[in-house]
Design an enzyme around this catalytic site. Structure first.
Site, PDB file in Angstrom:
ATOM      1  N   GLU A   1      -1.290  -1.716  -9.269  1.00 23.44           N
ATOM      2  CA  GLU A   1      -1.557  -1.694  -7.818  1.00 23.44           C
ATOM      3  C   GLU A   1      -1.405  -3.084  -7.251  1.00 23.44           C
ATOM      4  O   GLU A   1      -1.914  -4.056  -7.814  1.00 23.44           O
ATOM      5  CB  GLU A   1      -3.015  -1.278  -7.508  1.00 23.44           C
ATOM      6  CG  GLU A   1      -3.374   0.136  -7.822  1.00 23.44           C
ATOM      7  CD  GLU A   1      -4.864   0.429  -7.570  1.00 23.44           C
ATOM      8  OE1 GLU A   1      -5.496  -0.221  -6.717  1.00 23.44           O
ATOM      9  OE2 GLU A   1      -5.381   1.318  -8.269  1.00 23.44           O
TER      10      GLU A   1
ATOM     11  N   GLU B   1      -5.610   6.712   3.659  1.00 25.02           N
ATOM     12  CA  GLU B   1      -6.488   7.774   3.153  1.00 25.02           C
ATOM     13  C   GLU B   1      -7.827   7.710   3.867  1.00 25.02           C
ATOM     14  O   GLU B   1      -8.584   6.764   3.689  1.00 25.02           O
ATOM     15  CB  GLU B   1      -6.653   7.610   1.635  1.00 25.02           C
ATOM     16  CG  GLU B   1      -5.369   7.854   0.858  1.00 25.02           C
ATOM     17  CD  GLU B   1      -5.474   7.427  -0.604  1.00 25.02           C
ATOM     18  OE1 GLU B   1      -6.101   8.154  -1.384  1.00 25.02           O
ATOM     19  OE2 GLU B   1      -4.934   6.360  -0.950  1.00 25.02           O
TER      20      GLU B   1
ATOM     21  N   LYS C   1     -11.494   7.404   2.073  1.00 24.96           N
ATOM     22  CA  LYS C   1     -11.917   6.202   1.354  1.00 24.96           C
ATOM     23  C   LYS C   1     -12.973   5.507   2.212  1.00 24.96           C
ATOM     24  O   LYS C   1     -13.146   5.845   3.386  1.00 24.96           O
ATOM     25  CB  LYS C   1     -10.718   5.284   1.115  1.00 24.96           C
ATOM     26  CG  LYS C   1      -9.638   5.944   0.230  1.00 24.96           C
ATOM     27  CD  LYS C   1      -8.774   4.932  -0.460  1.00 24.96           C
ATOM     28  CE  LYS C   1      -9.487   4.369  -1.682  1.00 24.96           C
ATOM     29  NZ  LYS C   1      -8.653   3.503  -2.490  1.00 24.96           N
TER      30      LYS C   1
ATOM     31  N   GLU D   1     -10.048  -0.430   3.409  1.00 24.13           N
ATOM     32  CA  GLU D   1      -9.729   0.542   2.350  1.00 24.13           C
ATOM     33  C   GLU D   1      -8.941   1.752   2.856  1.00 24.13           C
ATOM     34  O   GLU D   1      -8.201   2.378   2.105  1.00 24.13           O
ATOM     35  CB  GLU D   1     -11.017   1.046   1.685  1.00 24.13           C
ATOM     36  CG  GLU D   1     -11.746  -0.003   0.860  1.00 24.13           C
ATOM     37  CD  GLU D   1     -11.113  -0.224  -0.506  1.00 24.13           C
ATOM     38  OE1 GLU D   1     -10.365   0.655  -0.971  1.00 24.13           O
ATOM     39  OE2 GLU D   1     -11.366  -1.286  -1.088  1.00 24.13           O
TER      40      GLU D   1
END
Ligand SMILES: *[C@@H]1O[C@H](CO)[C@@H](O)[C@H](O)[C@H]1NC(C)=O
Ligand SMILES: *[C@@H]1O[C@H](CO)[C@@H](O)[C@H](O)[C@H]1NC(C)=O
Length: 345
Positions: A267, A319, A322, A327
């Site tokens: 990542e 997302e 999250k 984030e």
């Protein structure tokens, strides 16, 4: 004479072909080095088959999923050009580490059904659980899975994903060393990976380093936006913090006697919102674009100049399940309409 001319013409054709082949190979080869993480913590995500089409349309040939999600794996059937890294969920580690039979059951349920038509290349055991309370559960599961794939002669590699918080020291890179807990939990895993010739997977986030110390870390150094030398470490010169963090980990491994273990960057990324001026689509585009260039250049880091970097960007979509803040904004694409948040591919 005629024969020689024919031979010469034939050789020239061969050379031309080799050159073309070589160019094609290098283009495909480097492109395939950048993968995308496919996270599913959103309630507004597109159907997996649309996502697979998106990957194919932008030439992504490697993805990472965080658990063996059946919908995603079913959508991948027949798309063997996409190499898939599948995670074992952290919550499953307790049961799996206690019994080799449980690992066989997990494999039979979660991997076996897809082997015929999904290109599963890696299984990663746990995500950033080393070092921590369940860190010691990782190695036994890696060992059981390694035994299983070896006995079946399957072309799947077994690894784990770790964070840079395992480094107690990282500046300058040559001072890199692990925390005491990492020495207990991570080093045995690194030794095991050396024996099986499998790369350790590391998550590297210059964003968090920069956001926590913007006084001493310049934005340009954090986002690969300067060619100038920012940090000199003996003979090694750094113009971006990504390389510096990567090399600090390499130095830390060497100090534990683990030499030449390769690293996959599982990542990296930069949020496009959530923290004021530090997180704009422009900055995220610059960081991610420069990371892709770095990977595609085939160049390594100052400590490993000849080892090209293998990496996955985080992540495909924003997302919304999250934690609030940055984030939720690491995505390259909007989940609702799959539009790019900024131009990258
Ligand atoms: C499976 O994925 C890997 C990694 O992307 C790739 O190197 C390999 O060629 C793929 N296999 C097939 C059959 O396409
Ligand atoms: C920034 O660098 C200065 C000078 O080296 C140092 O005194 C200071 O503690 C650093 N600040 C942070 C937040 O690391």
């Amino acid at each position: 004479m005629g024969f020689c001319k024919k031979i010469t013409a034939f050789l020239l054709l061969c050379i031309a072909f080799l050159f073309r082949k070589h160019n094609d190979d290098s283009r495909n080869g480097v492109a395939s080095n950048v993968g995308l993480n496919y996270g599913l913590l959103g309630d507004n995500l597109p159907p997996p088959s649309n996502v697979i089409s998106l990957y194919e349309s932008i030439g992504i040939t490697r993805i990472r999923i965080f658990d063996p999600n059946p919908e995603v794996l079913n959508a991948l059937r027949g798309h063997r050009g996409i190499g898939v890294t599948v995670g074992v969920k952290d919550q499953d580690l307790a049961v799996l580490s206690a019994s080799e039979e449980a690992v066989k059951g997990w494999f039979a349920t979660n991997i076996e059904p897809y082997l015929a038509d999904v290109n599963i290349t890696f299984i990663t055991v746990g995500n950033e659980v080393i070092s921590g309370p369940i860190g010691p559960q990782v190695l036994p599961v890696m060992q059981s899975l390694t035994n299983l794939v070896k006995s079946r002669n399957l072309p799947i590699s077994i690894s784990t994903v770790v964070a840079m918080s395992n480094l107690g020291q990282s500046y300058p890179p040559s001072a890199g060393e692990f925390t005491p807990q990492a020495r207990e939990q991570l080093v045995p895993v690194l030794r095991f990976l050396s024996e099986t010739c499998t790369p350790i997977h590391v998550n590297i986030y210059p964003y968090f380093a920069f956001a926590s110390n913007p006084v001493n870390i310049t934005l340009d150094y954090a986002i690969f936006n300067t060619e100038g030398v920012v940090v000199e470490d003996g003979p090694m010169k750094y113009s971006n913090i990504f390389d510096a963090i990567f090399d600090a980990f390499v130095w830390a491994m060497e100090k534990e006697g683990v030499k030449d273990l390769s690293m996959v960057v599982s990542e990296t990324g930069w949020p496009s919102a959530g923290n004021g001026d530090f997180t704009t689509p422009e900055i995220a585009a610059t960081y991610n674009g420069n990371f892709v260039k770095h990977v595609r250049s085939g160049k390594g880091t100052p400590k490993r100049p000849h080892c090209r970097i293998d990496g996955f960007l985080f992540a495909t979509f924003n997302e919304n399940q999250k934690p609030a803040g940055t984030e939720q904004h690491f995505g390259l694409y909007e989940p609702t309409d799959m539009k790019p948040i900024y131009k990258l591919f």
